[in-house]
Design an enzyme around this catalytic site. Structure first.
Site, short mmCIF file in Angstrom:
data_model
loop_
_atom_site.label_atom_id
_atom_site.label_comp_id
_atom_site.label_asym_id
_atom_site.label_seq_id
_atom_site.Cartn_x
_atom_site.Cartn_y
_atom_site.Cartn_z
N ASP A 2 41.70 51.81 116.80
CA ASP A 2 41.74 51.67 118.26
C ASP A 2 42.53 50.41 118.60
O ASP A 2 41.98 49.34 118.80
CB ASP A 2 40.32 51.59 118.81
CG ASP A 2 40.27 51.75 120.32
OD1 ASP A 2 41.34 51.90 120.94
OD2 ASP A 2 39.16 51.72 120.88
N ALA A 3 43.86 50.57 118.66
CA ALA A 3 44.75 49.43 118.93
C ALA A 3 45.48 49.56 120.25
O ALA A 3 46.09 48.60 120.71
CB ALA A 3 45.76 49.28 117.79
N LYS A 4 45.49 50.75 120.85
CA LYS A 4 46.10 51.00 122.16
C LYS A 4 47.51 50.45 122.26
O LYS A 4 47.87 49.80 123.24
CB LYS A 4 45.21 50.44 123.27
CG LYS A 4 43.82 51.08 123.32
CD LYS A 4 43.01 50.51 124.47
CE LYS A 4 41.63 51.17 124.56
NZ LYS A 4 40.75 50.79 123.42
N ARG A 5 48.33 50.74 121.27
CA ARG A 5 49.69 50.23 121.28
C ARG A 5 50.58 51.04 122.22
O ARG A 5 50.42 52.24 122.38
CB ARG A 5 50.28 50.26 119.87
CG ARG A 5 49.60 49.31 118.88
CD ARG A 5 49.65 47.87 119.38
NE ARG A 5 49.33 46.90 118.34
CZ ARG A 5 48.18 46.24 118.23
NH1 ARG A 5 47.23 46.46 119.10
NH2 ARG A 5 47.99 45.37 117.25
#
Length: 283
Positions: free
Chosen positions: A93-96
């Site tokens: 879950d890094a939401k890049r």
């Protein structure tokens, strides 16, 4: 095997639950662990020992590891590798989200075979334009990994962008509906569903209907944060997702993690949450 097919099989085997691995400072303190890379390592190890091989997926939240610099990132790499060893799918879950070569570099970091940060799927942000995600889409497809694209989130500020209307006249659509339609195009014809999913908060109420977002047409997994401690129960899940609920992967972090640090209590909380999610989404 594509990520979508692997996730569908894991959900059938273990129930539609993803357990978050969120070692924020208050949880570390509650578990009697230091707020340090060593504390992160012990925390994550206990979670994986409790739920590995027993839930459909785990979701390490990259920010809680990144805040400790290189030491924290090393622990995140260990978590991704350890999840793989247990046979549990991992969603980083890094939401890049970025453009051009920068988005390409993020894709290489989180989706390339051999990268120590590459789990089975990655969360990404489309708010620089869905097309900006092309490097991630292409690499995920090539390596059999998945993406979860932010679409309808539960934070109050999200509506100002996600509910906004674009176009004119009969062609008017909301940003969220456009994101869902783009994901659906990528997943067209995939069985049991495709590998490009959406992040749709479990506490958004009637937002999908209100924005004209066709969740069934996505034909991909719907990652639903907000189950458990944040208030979403069976009634909310049914109301939010309607006929799309069989593709929902409910995500619970604090609702499971606050049962720790005891391994048995953690495992029991995860199995209970998985059973509740299955009854709500597949009943």
């Amino acid at each position: 095997m594509p990520f979508g097919a692997r996730l569908a099989a894991a959900m059938d085997a273990h129930g539609p639950l993803c357990v978050g691995i969120d070692p924020h400072a208050s949880l570390l303190e509650a578990w009697g662990l230091p707020d340090s890379p060593a504390g992160l390592r012990e925390f994550s190890s206990r979670v994986l020992e409790a739920v590995g091989g027993r839930v459909a997926a785990v979701k390490p939240q990259a920010a809680f590891f990144e805040r400790h610099g290189s030491g924290g990132l090393a622990v995140l790499e260990e978590v991704v590798a350890a999840a793989r060893e247990t046979g549990t799918l991992s969603i980083v879950d890094a939401k890049r989200g970025d453009i051009g070569s920068t988005m390409g570099a993020y894709a290489e970091a989180f989706l390339r075979d051999g990268s120590p940060l590459a789990g089975d799927a990655l969360t990404v942000s489309p708010f620089l334009g869905f097309g900006s995600l092309a490097p991630a889409v292409e690499l995920a497809t090539a390596t059999g990994r998945g993406l979860f694209v932010l679409c309808l989130t539960s934070n109050p500020e999200g509506a100002s962008v996600q509910h906004a209307r674009r176009g004119a006249g009969a062609g008017t659509t909301t940003v969220a509906a456009s994101i869902a339609a783009s994901a659906g195009e990528l997943n067209a014809g995939a069985e049991p569903f495709g590998s490009v999913g959406l992040v749709v908060g479990a506490t958004i109420g009637a937002a999908a209907q209100g924005t004209g977002t066709d969740l069934v047409g996505v034909n991909g997994p719907l990652l639903a944060p907000g189950v458990g401690a944040q208030g979403a129960g069976p009634d909310e899940l049914r109301a939010v997702f309607g006929d799309a609920r069989r593709t929902v992967l409910a995500s619970s972090s604090r609702g499971v993690l606050r049962a720790g640090p005891d391994l048995g209590a953690l495992r029991a909380a995860a199995l209970k949450a998985a059973g509740e999610a299955a009854r709500a989404l597949r009943g």
